[in-house]
Design an enzyme around this catalytic site. Structure first.
Site, PDB file in Angstrom:
ATOM      1  N   ASN A   1       0.877  -1.159   0.000  1.00  0.00           N
ATOM      2  CA  ASN A   1       0.000   0.000   0.000  1.00  0.00           C
ATOM      3  C   ASN A   1       0.918   1.212   0.000  1.00  0.00           C
ATOM      4  O   ASN A   1       1.835   1.266   0.815  1.00  0.00           O
ATOM      5  CB  ASN A   1      -0.865  -0.054   1.272  1.00  0.00           C
ATOM      6  CG  ASN A   1      -1.873   1.061   1.339  1.00  0.00           C
ATOM      7  OD1 ASN A   1      -1.975   1.879   0.432  1.00  0.00           O
ATOM      8  ND2 ASN A   1      -2.624   1.098   2.425  1.00  0.00           N
TER       9      ASN A   1
ATOM     10  N   GLU B   1     -19.034  26.619  -1.058  1.00  0.00           N
ATOM     11  CA  GLU B   1     -18.848  25.236  -0.613  1.00  0.00           C
ATOM     12  C   GLU B   1     -19.181  25.097   0.883  1.00  0.00           C
ATOM     13  O   GLU B   1     -19.811  24.129   1.309  1.00  0.00           O
ATOM     14  CB  GLU B   1     -17.411  24.790  -0.927  1.00  0.00           C
ATOM     15  CG  GLU B   1     -17.022  23.421  -0.437  1.00  0.00           C
ATOM     16  CD  GLU B   1     -17.902  22.274  -0.924  1.00  0.00           C
ATOM     17  OE1 GLU B   1     -18.734  22.467  -1.826  1.00  0.00           O
ATOM     18  OE2 GLU B   1     -17.775  21.170  -0.357  1.00  0.00           O
TER      19      GLU B   1
ATOM     20  N   GLU C   1     -26.577  20.746   3.586  1.00  0.00           N
ATOM     21  CA  GLU C   1     -26.845  19.329   3.326  1.00  0.00           C
ATOM     22  C   GLU C   1     -26.790  18.467   4.568  1.00  0.00           C
ATOM     23  O   GLU C   1     -27.509  17.475   4.639  1.00  0.00           O
ATOM     24  CB  GLU C   1     -25.973  18.765   2.200  1.00  0.00           C
ATOM     25  CG  GLU C   1     -24.518  18.704   2.468  1.00  0.00           C
ATOM     26  CD  GLU C   1     -23.709  18.202   1.265  1.00  0.00           C
ATOM     27  OE1 GLU C   1     -24.188  17.346   0.509  1.00  0.00           O
ATOM     28  OE2 GLU C   1     -22.571  18.663   1.111  1.00  0.00           O
TER      29      GLU C   1
HETATM   30  C1  F6R Z   1     -21.878  17.654  -1.775  1.00  0.00           C
HETATM   31  C2  F6R Z   1     -21.803  16.556  -2.698  1.00  0.00           C
HETATM   32  C3  F6R Z   1     -22.434  16.692  -4.047  1.00  0.00           C
HETATM   33  C4  F6R Z   1     -21.466  16.173  -5.129  1.00  0.00           C
HETATM   34  C5  F6R Z   1     -22.167  16.160  -6.485  1.00  0.00           C
HETATM   35  C6  F6R Z   1     -21.225  15.732  -7.601  1.00  0.00           C
HETATM   36  O1  F6R Z   1     -21.242  17.370  -0.582  1.00  0.00           O
HETATM   37  O2  F6R Z   1     -21.241  15.538  -2.388  1.00  0.00           O
HETATM   38  O3  F6R Z   1     -22.792  18.001  -4.297  1.00  0.00           O
HETATM   39  O4  F6R Z   1     -20.346  16.987  -5.140  1.00  0.00           O
HETATM   40  O5  F6R Z   1     -23.253  15.271  -6.450  1.00  0.00           O
HETATM   41  O6  F6R Z   1     -20.752  14.443  -7.407  1.00  0.00           O
HETATM   42  P1  F6R Z   1     -19.465  13.926  -8.131  1.00  0.00           P
HETATM   43  O7  F6R Z   1     -18.328  14.748  -7.686  1.00  0.00           O
HETATM   44  O8  F6R Z   1     -19.351  12.489  -7.710  1.00  0.00           O
HETATM   45  O9  F6R Z   1     -19.698  14.068  -9.616  1.00  0.00           O
END
Ligand code: F6R
Length: 612
Positions: free
Chosen positions: A103, A484, A491
């Protein structure tokens, strides 16, 4: 090069193959894409490996002998090299005398490989692990005991690793070595075990030894001996682990989210590993060649949610450092927006999971239009990682909590590396690559300092527990991080937020301010602090409270704010801003925790949004 793999090893009276397979199952939460096992049978080392889910290896279990008393096993979560049978561990040395699992990242493997090839070695895989196996095998062939062969090899390896080695002739001995990658040893009754993480030991023993860096451990059924790299025995005191298994998966943290927030210093290290050299240059493999970068006239970042927020940082970096025009699109808007795309543009897709439906659809649209595509993705082998022309893997390791934390940090670091790479290949004298790289190298330590703000953040969370509305504000790059921070709070703590550049307040949102609202100001950009002070006053004059998230030398917002969180200073404003996400993540976490909410699985949300 593997950074977040599952490692297991057992020596003792039980059926070793059953034990190590069970250990791997207990590490499944770490994620995996291939797995393998090694044990002794009829005087030879037998290695079996399978790409795919652990169950693929499990199908063979019935065929393995029950009376093996030493075995090692590995589940791989690939960050380099496709998840195939060949790249899976264990790997043999040249003579099939030793087998190893690993690893981490061996940074000098290319130069070691060159030397071995020169001496007549041939390799089956592209992995750095196989190079380590050959070095150990070569030493072992000189007739030294296995532990001495491992020590001699370890003295030559640079980088981070946890190595576990067995030999064909030393039937009851497992040797392991560690430098900066997780490795724990379980001390049992007439049996001993090892693993990459404590949960895989707990059904067998609660006496645990966390191996220190630059140490070798020799496991036999009766004892575990620890030495340094020169063979000098090192005394140790095992700890008694009282966690239940669920808590152990979270390394003792109450939630994966908190664990992942705390992993960020390590994630920055992993993301940088193998990509910076001693002369402070950036080495990114597998991105476009030099002449392509010269042609690109615009960059479009396309992503959702947190990854979209990382894209905003990408735009900032490309425009301010490289002077390449950039835009950021929500994937869902891009795909239906009939975008005007220059044939010379580059579309950069940012995604933790690599499976987000809207991002994938936007990617396919770009491909139809013959636009160059680059992915910044955490999950290797995911659809976006496979379908983009080029990909940078963010190396953050599996992210389990629905709310994204460490993946964001790794995305932004990857974007900084990409911008520096472009500056380097395009020989842009205005970008002082070496200076930024020297600051990047400090960043893991500074992220650790940022985490030390946690008690202050907890205090703030208590004060703000009843607030019905939070503002997240900032100027410049701080405004991007504010978005962010607000998303995290919404959320997982289910609190309403109002986020915007601070200068926009007067144009509407100020009407929402009333006594009891909290306004968090990102104030890491020293040049913009005076302006923020007036925004703070606007909030306070209407009964709201202003919190400044700033850096240590700030004497401006410091005086104006009701509460200040001070981060360590780093020369680049975008790196300061990135660090400021850590207290904002912690605030969301602690507010949700005070409310007794679910946290790792917030209501109505899914980790990977594979539907529109
Ligand atoms: C917030 C979160 C979502 C993801 C979004 C995109 O904490 O997790 O807003 O950032 O659904 O997901 P990915 O990056 O997997 O395309």
């Amino acid at each position: 090069m593997e950074t977040m793999c599952g490692i297991a090893g057992y020596v003792g009276p039980r059926s070793a193959v059953q034990v190590v397979y069970d250990q791997l199952k207990r590490l499944e939460y770490r994620g995996y894409d291939s797995a393998g096992i090694a044990f002794l049978e009829s005087g030879a080392i037998k290695v079996f490996k399978r790409a795919g889910k652990l169950g693929e290896l499990g199908k063979l279990l019935g065929e393995f002998p029950d009376d093996t008393h030493m075995a090692i096993a590995h589940s791989r979560w690939a960050t380099h090299g496709a998840p195939t049978d060949v790249n899976a561990h264990p790997h043999f040395d040249q003579f099939e005398q030793v087998a190893i699992i690993h690893n981490g990242i061996i940074e000098n493997y290319l130069e070691l490989k060159e030397e071995l090839v020169h001496n007549g070695h041939t390799f089956q895989s592209e992995t750095d692990t196989e190079v380590a196996a050959h070095i150990i095998g070569e030493e072992y062939a000189r007739g030294v005991p296995l532990e001495e062969a491992v020590r001699r090899a370890a003295r030559r390896l640079r980088g981070a690793y946890a190595l576990v080695v067995v030999s064909r002739t030393e039937r009851n001995k497992i040797v392991c070595a560690r430098n900066a990658s997780p490795l724990v040893i379980g001390l049992g009754e007439e049996e001993n075990l090892l693993a990459s993480d404590i949960p895989a030991l707990l059904p067998y023993t609660r006496q645990v030894l966390v191996l220190e860096d630059d140490r070798i451990a020799i496991l036999t059924p009766d004892e575990v001996v620890v030495t340094d790299l020169h063979g000098i025995e090192q005394p140790y005191v095992p700890m008694q682990v009282d966690w239940d298994i669920a808590a152990a998966e979270k390394s003792g943290y109450d939630h994966f989210m908190l664990k992942e927030i705390h992993e960020q210093p390590e994630v920055i290290r992993q993301c940088l590993a193998g990509r910076l050299d001693d002369a402070n240059n950036v080495r990114l493999d597998n991105v476009f060649s030099e002449h392509v970068w010269g042609e690109i006239d615009r960059v479009n970042f396309i992503a959702c949610g947190t990854s979209y927020h990382a894209g905003l940082m990408g735009k900032y970096l490309f425009e301010t450092l490289l002077r390449i025009p950039a835009d950021v699109f929500y994937s869902s808007e891009f795909r239906y927006g009939d975008p005007v795309l220059s044939p010379k543009s580059l579309a950069i897709f940012i995604s933790q999971s690599g499976e987000t439906a809207d991002s994938l659809a936007a990617l396919r649209l770009c491909k139809q239009r013959r636009i160059r595509t680059l992915g910044i993705v955490n999950v290797i082998g995911s659809s976006i990682a496979r379908e983009c022309d080029r990909v940078i893997i963010t190396q953050a390791g599996p992210e389990i909590s629905v709310a994204s934390t460490k993946a964001y940090t790794a995305q932004v670091i990857s974007l900084v590396l990409l911008a520096l790479h472009v500056a380097q290949v395009q020989e842009m004298p205005g970008v002082r690559v070496e200076e930024v790289v020297s600051q990047l190298k400090r960043l893991p330590g500074l992220a650790e300092k940022a985490l030390e703000l946690e008690p202050q953040v907890q205090e703030l969370a208590k004060k703000a527990a009843e607030a019905k509305l939070f503002f997240f504000l900032g100027r410049g790059v701080d405004a991007y991080v504010a978005l962010e921070g607000a998303l995290k709070l919404k959320e997982i703590a289910y609190v309403a937020t109002q986020e915007s550049p601070a200068g926009e307040m007067k144009h509407g949102p100020l009407a929402l301010v009333e006594p009891g609202v909290f306004a968090l100001f990102g104030a890491t950009d020293a040049a913009l602090r005076d302006k923020l002070v007036s925004n703070m006053k606007e909030i306070q004059a209407r009964g709201g409270l202003a919190v400044s998230v700033t850096t240590e030398e700030d004497q401006i917002t410091d005086k104006a704010a009701d509460f200040t969180l001070k981060l360590p200073r780093v020369n680049q404003n975008y790196l300061c801003a990135l660090l400021s996400i850590i207290p904002l993540q912690l605030l969301a976490y602690h507010l949700a925790s005070l409310k007794g909410l679910e946290i790792d699985q917030p209501r109505n949300l899914a980790k990977s949004v594979t539907v529109e």
